[in-house]
Design an enzyme around this catalytic site. Structure first.
Site, PDB file in Angstrom:
ATOM      1  N   ASP A 106     -10.655   2.792  -5.786  1.00  0.00           N
ATOM      2  CA  ASP A 106      -9.576   3.292  -4.942  1.00  0.00           C
ATOM      3  C   ASP A 106      -9.876   2.985  -3.470  1.00  0.00           C
ATOM      4  O   ASP A 106     -10.870   3.468  -2.927  1.00  0.00           O
ATOM      5  CB  ASP A 106      -9.453   4.807  -5.145  1.00  0.00           C
ATOM      6  CG  ASP A 106      -8.233   5.396  -4.463  1.00  0.00           C
ATOM      7  OD1 ASP A 106      -7.637   4.732  -3.588  1.00  0.00           O
ATOM      8  OD2 ASP A 106      -7.864   6.531  -4.811  1.00  0.00           O
TER       9      ASP A 106
ATOM     10  N   SER B 282      -3.267  12.405  -3.952  1.00  0.00           N
ATOM     11  CA  SER B 282      -3.674  11.776  -2.700  1.00  0.00           C
ATOM     12  C   SER B 282      -3.620  12.799  -1.558  1.00  0.00           C
ATOM     13  O   SER B 282      -4.344  13.799  -1.589  1.00  0.00           O
ATOM     14  CB  SER B 282      -2.801  10.555  -2.430  1.00  0.00           C
ATOM     15  OG  SER B 282      -3.323   9.777  -1.390  1.00  0.00           O
TER      16      SER B 282
ATOM     17  N   HIS C  73      -6.123   3.784  -6.973  1.00  0.00           N
ATOM     18  CA  HIS C  73      -5.413   4.958  -6.481  1.00  0.00           C
ATOM     19  C   HIS C  73      -4.293   5.402  -7.410  1.00  0.00           C
ATOM     20  O   HIS C  73      -3.967   6.585  -7.470  1.00  0.00           O
ATOM     21  CB  HIS C  73      -4.834   4.644  -5.095  1.00  0.00           C
ATOM     22  CG  HIS C  73      -4.404   5.846  -4.328  1.00  0.00           C
ATOM     23  ND1 HIS C  73      -5.281   6.811  -3.889  1.00  0.00           N
ATOM     24  CD2 HIS C  73      -3.172   6.261  -3.908  1.00  0.00           C
ATOM     25  CE1 HIS C  73      -4.629   7.743  -3.233  1.00  0.00           C
ATOM     26  NE2 HIS C  73      -3.346   7.435  -3.233  1.00  0.00           N
TER      27      HIS C  73
END
Length: 683
Positions: free
Chosen positions: A620, A535, A655
């Site tokens: 995501d 991320s 995610h």
């Protein structure tokens, strides 16, 4: 060798502040375009074909990872009301089972079996699990895509029958005192939690009453039940501001009232005890202090300080109980426990012996670590790079710890490994901590393969905790390390502020300094160094690979935020407006130019790069799938070497990657096989 897919170039012009950028792969944002899906699937096939030669190695690694897991296990039971609540796992089952019993050794009552709910779905995620105050009902939320927006259900625990739901598009959930009323949050189209509703069981969702709406587009709304069970806290937060409203849980139809007026750039978090509120705040600067305020009138003019901010000490959080206050202080990047006796006024500090360790006070399970308000004991989770996780219980009267549960890692011998804390010097002279673990018998000064991880954003802390997934690498002679770079919160609020907006490049140069230090000290070499981040940590990996590609042998960028300028310029993308305080607002020329200087997608050049594995999730909501897809497409068109460049997209996930625990282990095995192959260690 298989032929890699090539995304067609379709130039799209973007302009700001008199500057024009041409984005050849902007079209990959078209989620509903069959050509986009076909391209992502082609990249997946290519990744499978390219790595077919490591299939046997991957299976070995997977089996090694599974062998280090106690497949049939149960969490430390937590007393809530009349029952002991726990979560357990079973061999060969992907998901957890949540259960309770009235006393140790009594027959178990299954509350929720995630495996049954997940049957027939490629992806399953349990969001919230909340037992009603009378312990008769169970509220829970589920999702079958990785979009992280859930449906809410309520079941009768005794009969197993659903008594309410689904309520759609739900975020967080908490019960009121009557066990008939629920409060829950919902999202804007841009995936910002912003409204709290009140729901009475049996009522249509359309009739639910709005409790509070956060109208500031930069703030997220969260709800949290006080340990005292008297109030629901409605917290509005972003990276630079936090405030709260109070809603009485025995009168949920009343309007909430603010704890104290909101101030830009000031954070405060409140907890309740009797006729007082204990507040953690940074109202006097980047450091935090703890104050007490009268519940009836918590105006700042009436605050009384109980724990002052101190140089070199960061108060990361507090836990309030009937008789004592627990403060979690961080010194030189490590947490220590400070206990204040609220009756006698005395205080003491509990320290820990290992040179590197992790101490956490928030549970990763549905059940809280410390649900009971009137207690003299405190539970914490402890581990270190060489010590598997423990649930510790601290007696605040005797000042002694008891191990409630020691996580078992089959076949693991802690005596074979050693943990260290190193300090690297950043270009501006700042000392950056590194936590590492390696085999104790590794010859000193002999460079070894190394995996270096990092994050460095939002003030989040990369804890130096035990990681069983590192064991296959450690057993093959790797050093595994974490770079605690600026932008994180390891050294306090100022450490975070030095790695955001117009100081964001410190995050990347800190990481590079850590890599160079490991090389200079003889731990590894560029050819043997692999790096990994997820991320915002994926942005870190992308940025340092663009800045210093010759420094690394392999890079794993999981769901990486690599198209910073384009994303931050589009407020229609989820979370963008809320992220201006973290990354900057490209409508401001200085911030636009600064972001452009490090954004990985905007800094791809015709040059050699290390082996790269990027991942994405089609659903995501945090980092859109097209960011890693565009980055890989541009790298493929510009790189001048033939090292591996792979993109793997979870077509049902989001995610956090695959949802099942065995699927997660297979994903880890794939990544470790990629690293070993890229570093020439696959045989």
């Amino acid at each position: 060798m298989p032929t890699p897919p090539r995304a067609p170039r379709r130039p799209h012009t973007l302009s700001a502040h008199g500057h024009t950028r041409t984005d050849d792969y902007y079209w990959l944002r078209e989620r509903e375009n069959p050509e986009v899906i076909a391209y992502l699937e082609a990249e997946n096939r290519y990744a499978d074909e390219f790595t077919a030669r490591t299939a046997e190695l991957r299976e070995h690694l997977f089996q090694e990872l599974v062998a280090r897991v106690k497949e049939a296990d149960e969490s430390a039971p937590v007393r809530i009301g009349a029952h002991l609540y726990a979560t357990r796992t079973e061999p060969q089952r992907q998901y957890a089972v949540h259960c309770r019993r009235p006393a140790p050794g009594a027959p178990e009552e299954v509350l929720l079996d995630e495996n049954a709910l997940a049957a027939g779905t490629p992806f399953f995620d349990l969001g919230t699990l909340r037992v009603s105050p009378d312990e008769r009902l169970l509220a829970y939320t589920t999702a079958t895509t990785g979009g992280e927006v859930y449906d809410l259900y309520v079941k009768d625990i005794a009969t197993g029958a659903l008594v309410d739901g689904p309520l759609h598009g739900v975020g967080e959930v908490e019960w009121a005192a009557d066990s008939r009323t629920l409060c829950y949050t919902t999202y804007t189209e841009s995936w910002r939690s912003y409204r709290a509703f009140r729901h009475t069981l049996g009522q249509e969702q359309a009739a639910d009453a709005l409790v509070y709406e956060e109208q500031d587009p930069t703030l997220y709304l969260h709800i949290k039940r006080c340990r005292s069970a008297a109030f629901l806290l409605l917290e509005s937060t972003n990276a630079q501001s936090a405030s709260a409203q109070l809603l009485p849980l025995d009168r949920p139809d009343e309007p909430p009232r603010p704890v104290t007026p909101r101030q830009a750039g000031v954070n405060y978090w409140a907890q309740h005890r009797g006729d007082e509120l204990f507040i953690l705040t940074n109202d006097r600067g980047p450091g935090y202090r703890v104050v007490v305020a009268p519940l009836a009138d918590p105006d700042p003019a009436r605050w009384r300080e109980v724990a002052a901010g101190r140089d070199g000490v960061s108060i990361d959080g507090i836990d309030l109980f009937a008789g004592f206050l627990a403060l979690y202080e961080r010194v030189n990047g490590l947490v220590r426990l400070r206990v204040v006796d609220l009756a006698g006024g005395g205080e003491h500090t509990a320290a820990f012996a290992e040179p590197v360790y992790s101490l956490t006070w928030e549970s990763r399970l549905p059940w809280p670590l410390n649900p009971t308000f009137d207690t003299r004991t405190l539970r914490l989770s402890y581990s270190s790079p060489v010590t598997p996780p423990q649930v510790l219980e601290y007696d605040t009267d005797s000042r002694s710890f008891r191990v409630v549960k020691q996580e078992e890692v089959p076949g693991y011998d802690a005596g074979l490994y050693t943990a260290e804390r190193l300090w690297a010097t950043a270009p501006d002279g700042v000392q950056v901590p590194i936590s590492l673990v390696r085999r104790r018998d590794a010859p000193p000064g002999e460079p070894r393969p190394c995996l270096l991880s990092g994050y460095g954003a939002y003030g989040s802390i990369s804890e130096p905790a035990f990681n069983a997934r590192w064991l296959p690498l450690l057993e093959r002679g790797f050093t595994c390390a974490i770079a605690h770079v600026r932008g994180g919160g390891e050294l306090g609020e100022e450490w975070y502020r030095q790695g955001r907006v117009l100081t964001k490049r410190n995050t990347f140069t800190d990481f590079i300094a850590c890599a160079e230090h490991l090389i200079a000290q003889g731990y590894t070499t560029p050819r043997q160094l692999a790096i990994r981040g997820r991320s915002a940590g994926g942005l870190l990996i992308g940025a340092v690979v663009m800045m210093r590609p010759e420094l690394f042998g392999a890079a794993i960028a999981e769901v990486p935020f690599v198209d910073v300028v384009t994303t931050q310029s589009d407020p229609g993308i989820p979370l963008v407006e809320q992220e201006y305080e973290e990354w900057g607002d490209p409508r401001v020329r200085e911030q636009y130019e600064y972001m452009r200087s490090y954004s990985p997608y905007d800094n791809v050049q015709q040059r050699d790069y290390p082996a790269i594995l990027a991942t994405a999730g089609l659903h995501d909501p945090r980092v859109q799938y097209w960011e890693p897809a565009k980055w890989v497409a541009k790298l493929r068109a510009n790189r001048t070497d033939d090292r591996p460049l792979l993109l793997r997209t979870e077509m049902a996930g989001g995610h956090r990657g695959p949802s099942g625990r065995y699927d997660h282990l297979r994903e880890t095995a794939f990544q470790w096989a990629f690293v070993l192959d890229a570093l020439g260690l696959a045989n």
